[in-house]
Design an enzyme around this catalytic site. Sequence first.
Site, PDB file in Angstrom:
ATOM      1  N   GLU A 228      14.220 -23.405 -10.154  1.00 41.43           N
ATOM      2  CA  GLU A 228      14.088 -22.413  -9.213  1.00 41.43           C
ATOM      3  C   GLU A 228      13.807 -22.933  -7.939  1.00 41.43           C
ATOM      4  O   GLU A 228      13.217 -23.898  -7.827  1.00 41.43           O
ATOM      5  CB  GLU A 228      12.625 -21.654  -9.717  1.00 41.43           C
ATOM      6  CG  GLU A 228      12.225 -20.710  -8.660  1.00 41.43           C
ATOM      7  CD  GLU A 228      10.745 -19.738  -8.880  1.00 41.43           C
ATOM      8  OE1 GLU A 228      10.548 -19.690 -10.187  1.00 41.43           O
ATOM      9  OE2 GLU A 228      10.208 -19.548  -8.059  1.00 41.43           O
ATOM     10  N   GLU A 233       8.775 -18.490   0.853  1.00 37.69           N
ATOM     11  CA  GLU A 233       7.782 -17.230   0.292  1.00 37.69           C
ATOM     12  C   GLU A 233       6.889 -17.249   1.372  1.00 37.69           C
ATOM     13  O   GLU A 233       6.435 -18.364   2.421  1.00 37.69           O
ATOM     14  CB  GLU A 233       7.034 -17.743  -1.003  1.00 37.69           C
ATOM     15  CG  GLU A 233       7.996 -17.742  -1.986  1.00 37.69           C
ATOM     16  CD  GLU A 233       7.243 -18.415  -3.425  1.00 37.69           C
ATOM     17  OE1 GLU A 233       6.785 -17.600  -4.204  1.00 37.69           O
ATOM     18  OE2 GLU A 233       7.107 -19.612  -3.288  1.00 37.69           O
TER      19      GLU A 233
END
Length: 340
Positions: A228, A233
């Site tokens: 990932e 974020e």
Amino acid sequence: MNKLPVLLIAFVVLLTSCGKEGTPGNVSMAPTNLVVSAVINPDNSGNVSFTASATNAVSYEYNFGNGDYATVPSGIVTYKYPASGIYSVNVIAKSTGGQTISKSIEVAVTVIQSLVWSDEFNIDGAPDATKWGYDIGAGGWGNGELEYYTNRSQNAIVQGGVLKINAIKENYSGSAYTSARLLSKDKYAFTFGRVEVRAKLPAGGGTWPAIWMLGSNINIVSWPACGEIDIMEHRGNDLNKIYGTLHYPGHSGGNANGKTITIANATTEFHIYKLEWSASAINIYVDDQLYQTVINSGSIPFSHDFFFILNVAMGGGFGGTIDPTFSNATMEVDYIRVYQ
């Protein structure tokens, strides 16, 4: 008793001992006369051919000036830079005994990459169905999130030249919030290249927007074995701190390989969130400022196809407590582009 054989043996032992300890050929000499040269390929591909040589050296360690390293016994190596820049390249020559000498040179590299895939979000209406699908539902998504992801226009719409992902406080199928999670799975995936996403992030305590990627083999090997890459974020409870993170076996969840950078106006202005991904390194930037580098290799799962995910989560283990006055918030994405 004849003493001559005994003396002869002693002489031979002494001579052998001196040969082991004192022969100049068996003493490790420090490297000297290190010379480093570079030839930049004129095709703007980013390829640079390096040659290092030194007296008494048996190996050469290259630092290519962007977080990538290589040990080259011959001293001759070709390295492909993923982006334009002026790089300070350091070479350490080593002898058999571990003695070293080093030298640095600068190389100015121009890299021209072609746009191979993008969404400019210029056509009003639903997101392009040839490029995006939806994850739909609730249940926390492994993170304790509180939203229900839908494919409704209320939660995801292209309008005014941007994609809008709207998180809304509303009762919906047993959840207290709705939002959208778009993904390019089974529509577009790629290996290596440069990604640029121009986006403005949502405000509000508990919001958790993300621009990220998952390995396309997730259905076969599961997570985190698929790998990932979190290009961006953000936590509404910690404004302006941007997270760039990699998850993989041994480094996932709370033990992920991540770093942060603090910027200004993440929720009021557009910024460019960038990934440079190659066989040798994974670099994450905001507005061309590098803040996260992970050396890539065959020991971690980042040399195969990945697909994109764009979403805004609410709450959960990372998003944290949701502001009780929250009503709605939007992540706006101006474009997403892939260059190779």
